[in-house]
Design a protein around this motif. Structure first.
Motif, short mmCIF file in Angstrom:
data_model
loop_
_atom_site.label_atom_id
_atom_site.label_comp_id
_atom_site.label_asym_id
_atom_site.label_seq_id
_atom_site.Cartn_x
_atom_site.Cartn_y
_atom_site.Cartn_z
N TRP A 119 66.39 60.86 54.54
CA TRP A 119 66.82 62.00 53.76
C TRP A 119 67.54 61.46 52.60
O TRP A 119 67.49 61.80 51.43
CB TRP A 119 67.88 62.87 54.56
N HIS A 120 68.34 60.38 52.89
CA HIS A 120 69.12 59.52 51.77
C HIS A 120 67.95 58.84 50.82
O HIS A 120 68.16 59.02 49.57
CB HIS A 120 70.03 58.47 52.36
N LEU A 121 67.00 58.41 51.32
CA LEU A 121 65.85 57.79 50.48
C LEU A 121 65.20 59.01 49.58
O LEU A 121 65.08 58.78 48.36
CB LEU A 121 64.86 57.19 51.34
N ALA A 122 64.99 60.20 50.06
CA ALA A 122 64.55 61.28 49.54
C ALA A 122 65.29 61.82 48.43
O ALA A 122 64.97 62.09 47.33
CB ALA A 122 64.22 62.54 50.35
N ALA A 123 66.73 61.70 48.50
CA ALA A 123 67.71 62.12 47.68
C ALA A 123 68.02 61.17 46.49
O ALA A 123 68.33 61.62 45.38
CB ALA A 123 69.06 62.37 48.41
N ALA A 124 67.65 59.75 46.77
CA ALA A 124 67.69 58.69 45.86
C ALA A 124 66.43 58.79 45.14
O ALA A 124 66.44 57.98 44.06
CB ALA A 124 67.95 57.45 46.54
N THR A 125 65.30 59.49 45.40
CA THR A 125 63.92 59.33 44.72
C THR A 125 63.66 60.48 43.66
O THR A 125 63.75 61.75 44.23
CB THR A 125 62.93 59.40 45.77
N THR A 126 63.38 60.23 42.20
CA THR A 126 63.37 61.04 41.43
C THR A 126 61.92 61.37 41.23
O THR A 126 61.52 62.42 40.53
CB THR A 126 63.84 60.59 40.13
#
Length: 927
Positions: A365-372
């Motif tokens: 989830w943190h990786l997804a939140a950091a990906t634009t």
């Protein structure tokens, strides 16, 4: 100290006092649940802390919803119950297994949501040990859906465990509402409380500054404390504009957040960086925050300014924001690039096993939140999150993960498939608004036929519960037209049949019938949608009784296979409905019982309420009224739990019918009118027909034939198809005859005769002959009555219908001055009605017997004893009479064993028994 909340504090105090007041019967005190809601800053958390103080050490379980962990299934439940996890060994094995799976201890999937909800109730009962036990759920709007569903399920079934459950919910957050529990709305403080709070808790303000603070805060306690803290000394003294906030802010919540942001902006850069990392995760893990913050050059000592300003609370291992709005203010005040960097730092800090568990999910989830932009690797990780969440029944979490994966892929076909998966799982979670929104963004052309069919069925389910069955049927028909023979059409077409039937739209039923393939697999569907005369050639004549032909039970069941998963349930339900519609009630009962069993053992919760409704109707048709009521009440509870308002409407109509048979005017009217209102508002013609039939039966039993006739004719018109009207036509014929309007019964008698010819069942012919008897005269009427009674004996036992035939025959015999013959029929009818608890009909039989010169002793009837019990007590007693243990009854009824014991303790004196061994003889279940 709380200001202006005396009434609310008193309510909570009384709940805890009642929970601690056992009455010596082996049960705890009275349990209770309360949802405390209001806008941010109104004091919800403060009231929870007040309750914790009253409960005392060791008597409180607590969990807090965390926005960043909303998609981690069962995280909130784990936090609440882990302190009492040692009690798992005291629970029945299925319940212990369900909780172990939810905690991630066993590695197994949570396969039964109802077992999990019952397990939560059972472990709370064990933890209470007589109570009081306080369970506090703060920020429930951010609790993961799987945990919240299980906790609310348990809260709705609290009784005598000595447990108090308090939920705090912030208003205005999508999906935050908790229904079905008592509510306590926190409003703004009154002027006296505002004055006291400012005087006691706030540093000196100039009169002008004080006036502006009071106006801005609008009675919000947190705003009254935080707005002054955001001002400089000059502003508090009135030398400058005392409230440096933007104009036009819509609510105190906005003003509070601005006040927190003003405090945060005065902190050193390193402190703000650490707060942002903590806000991006908010797991409370201090070590994780320190490891991630090291990437920004921040260290533990950089938290001191935030701790001194009481923005955060620190312990050796944890970091917590003093108020959720501080976390929100920190995150929202940061620039996008800094927020992305914080999530990337957290993902890097969460190293280790990627394959399973909540550790991998949080990292993803943190990786997804950091990906634009598009990132196929991160999208794949989110699919893994979804699959793990779905396996643990975290369907809401799975849906969110599928949606994020769809946003991260650049492949249009993959995006459509992932959005469809998100829509399907959101429907399973009961998030129908979200399902509808997701389906609007799916490119259906990119879906394969199987996924397209699944999506159409989900859209139809949403339409059933939020729109109309007519539109649901059209959705399914359009899908069938599109996919043709590219996929299995049976589930789509059978659900289209059921939706079209529910609409009561004859033209729509004809459209469905036109699409049904001419193969044995669809024989039942064609019988239920086409003309009556096309079902089967009628027998030589209604006087000959049943002729040769294939019974409903012998017709091929469409593709229900081995019953695994959800495959085949639509077809099996259709087979059961066919049995009901064509008077093969025993086949319908067997099918319904099997479906309910499979729903429980295979965790096919999406079909449980429908299966229970079919079971209730089959039992009702066979005169098993208590058993029918139990199935309908359970079905209504299950449907309510998952927001299935369409099926709730039918179940209310079923319960209204049972109440009508008992002569319970208030309950029948309440349930029937509620069902009718929703049915008419959503075009559910068949449910409206059932509700109107219940109200017509009530009138008929009470002797108001004119009103009954009007309602029953309206019911016939709502059903819209001859096959669907057969269940109410005998009532309509009787009402027309008793109202002196025999000519209005002629068409109904003709339809009944055609229906009996199509059904080829003794039970169908019995009803047709009874209708013919009512509209005949002289010796012909008597011949029809005797033929009807013979057919009742030949067919599946329907005691209520047989007793009605005996009552009507007895009335006819008395009018023919054959009083001796009449008394025999009327006595038999009276005995059956009393055994079934059909009080209004028993009263009619009793009146007729007295008119025949018979003296009756009304005392000692079984139904009078059972009438002394509450509905819940009746059901507990009924199951206890079968030999079921308290634990088995608790699992069956979603209660705690302690509550079951309390019901039996209350029921025994009312029934005049001392042990459960007396119950089988008292209830005489084989009667």
């Amino acid at each position: 100290m709380l200001y202006g909340r005396g009434t609310e504090q008193d309510r909570i105090r009384r709940m805890l006092v009642r929970a601690g007041a056992g009455d010596g019967d082996g049960a705890g005190g009275a349990s209770g649940a309360l949802v405390i809601h209001g806008e941010a800053g109104m004091g919800k958390t403060a009231l929870l802390e007040y309750a914790r103080g009253l409960a005392g050490p060791g008597r409180v379980l607590r969990t807090v919803g965390i926005e960043s962990e909303m998609e981690l299934a069962f995280g909130g439940l784990h936090q609440l119950l882990w302190p009492v996890a040692s009690l798992l060994e005291r629970l029945p094995r299925p319940q212990a297994a369900a909780l172990s799976a939810a905690f991630g201890v066993s590695g197994e999937a949570v396969r039964d949501r109802f077992a999990l909800g019952t397990a939560v109730l059972a472990i709370l009962s064990q933890a209470a040990g007589g109570g009081p036990l306080l369970c506090v759920v703060d920020d429930s709007q951010w609790l993961d859906r799987a945990s919240l569903d299980a906790l609310v399920f348990a809260a709705r079934r609290l009784h005598r465990e000595g447990v108090v459950m308090l939920f705090a919910v912030r208003d205005g957050v999508p999906g935050g509402h908790i229904g079905g529990l008592p509510q306590l709305l926190l409003r703004g403080l009154d002027s006296a409380a505002v004055d006291a709070l400012l005087t006691d808790r706030v540093v000196a303000l100039s009169p002008y500054a004080r006036e502006q603070i009071v106006e801005q805060a609008q009675g919000n306690p947190l705003a009254l404390l935080e707005l002054p803290a955001s001002l400089t000394a000059e502003q508090r003294g009135g030398q400058l504009n005392p409230v440096a906030l933007p104009a036009g802010l819509s609510s105190p919540s906005s003003r509070i957040q601005e006040a927190f942001q003003a405090q945060i902006r005065r902190l050193p850069d390193a402190t703000r960086a650490m707060l942002l990392v903590a806000a991006a995760d908010d797991s409370g893990d201090l070590d994780l925050v320190l490891r991630a913050s090291a990437r920004f050059g921040a260290a533990l000592e950089d938290l001191e300014p935030a701790e001194d300003a009481t923005l955060v609370l620190l312990s050796e291992h944890t970091l917590a924001f003093r108020h959720p709005l501080i976390r929100s203010a920190t995150y929202q005040d940061a620039a996008l690039a800094r927020r992305l960097a914080a999530h990337r730092a957290l993902a890097d800090a969460l190293t280790g096993d990627r394959g399973a568990g909540q550790h991998a999910d949080r990292r993803a989830w943190h990786l997804a939140a950091a990906t634009t932009g598009a990132d196929e690797a991160v999208a794949a990780e989110m699919v893994g999150v979804a699959e793990r969440a779905g396996g643990r029944q975290g369907t809401a979490s799975a849906s969110a993960a599928y949606e994020r994966a769809a946003q991260l892929t650049a492949d249009p076909a993959a995006r459509a498939q992932l959005l469809a998966a998100a829509a399907i799982t959101s429907a399973e979670a009961g998030q129908f608004h979200r399902t509808a929104a997701l389906t609007d963004h799916i490119n259906a052309l990119a879906l394969d036929p199987r996924m397209l069919a699944d999506l159409a069925r989900v859209r139809a389910i949403v339409e059933l519960d939020r729109g109309s069955p007519g539109r649901a049927a059209r959705i399914l028909l359009e899908c069938a037209d599109r996919i043709g023979q590219c996929a299995d059409l049976a589930p789509v077409l059978t659900e289209a049949v059921q939706s079209a039937q529910s609409s009561g739209d004859r033209r729509l039923l004809a459209d469905v019938a036109a699409r049904l393939p001419d193969s044995p697999q669809y024989a039942m569907a064609r019988a239920m949608t086409g003309p009556l005369d096309a079902v089967r050639e009628p027998a030589p004549g209604p006087g000959t009784g049943p002729g040769p032909g294939t019974g409903a039970a012998e017709l091929p069941h469409a593709g229900h296979g081995d019953g695994e998963g959800e495959d085949g349930f639509a077809e099996r339900i259709l087979a059961g409905v066919h049995g009901l519609l064509f008077a093969d009630h025993r086949a319908a009962l067997d099918t319904a019982a099997t479906c309910v069993r499979d729903c429980r053992t295979q965790d096919v919760v999406g079909w449980l309420h429908t299966s229970l409704h079919l079971l209730a109707e089959a039992r009702l048709s066979l005169g098993l009224h208590e058993e029918a009521r139990a199935a309908a009440e359970e079905g209504l509870a299950v449907a309510g739990q998952f927001g299935r308002r369409h099926r709730e409407t039918y179940l209310r109509a079923t319960l209204a019918t049972l109440a009508a048979l008992q002569g319970d005017h208030e309950r029948c009217t309440g349930l029937g009118e509620a069902a009718l209102e929703h049915a008419d508002a959503h075009g559910i013609g068949l449910a409206a027909a059932h509700a109107l039939r219940a109200l017509g039966l009530l009138d008929l039993g009470a002797g108001d034939a004119g009103s009954a006739l009007a309602r029953l004719e309206a019911a016939r018109d709502r059903a819209g198809h001859p096959v669907l009207t057969a269940f109410l036509l005998p009532d309509l014929v009787e009402a027309a005859v008793r109202a002196g309007q025999v000519e209005r019964a002629a068409h109904a008698v003709a339809v009944m005769t055609r229906w009996a010819g199509a059904a080829q069942q003794p039970a169908a012919w019995a009803l047709a002959r009874r209708c013919q008897a009512l509209t005949s005269s002289g010796a012909g009427a008597g011949e029809h009555f005797t033929a009807a009674l013979r057919l009742h004996e030949e067919g599946t036992a329907q005691p209520f219908e047989r007793a009605r035939t005996e009552l009507l025959y007895g009335e006819w015999l008395r009018r023919e001055r054959r009083r001796s013959d009449a008394r025999g029929r009327l006595r038999s009818a009276l005995e059956t009605f009393e055994g079934l608890g059909a009080r209004a009909w028993a009263s009619r039989a009793r009146t007729e017997l007295q008119a025949c010169g018979e003296t009756l002793d009304p005392a000692g009837r079984r139904d009078e004893l059972l009438d002394r019990l509450s509905p819940q007590e009746r059901e507990v007693v009924r199951l206890a009479a079968t030999g079921a243990t308290n634990r088995q009854i608790a699992a069956r009824l979603f209660l705690s064993p302690r509550t079951v014991g309390h019901h039996l303790y209350r029921a025994f004196p009312k029934l005049g028994v001392t042990t459960r061994n007396d119950l089988p003889l008292l209830l005489d279940r084989d009667r």
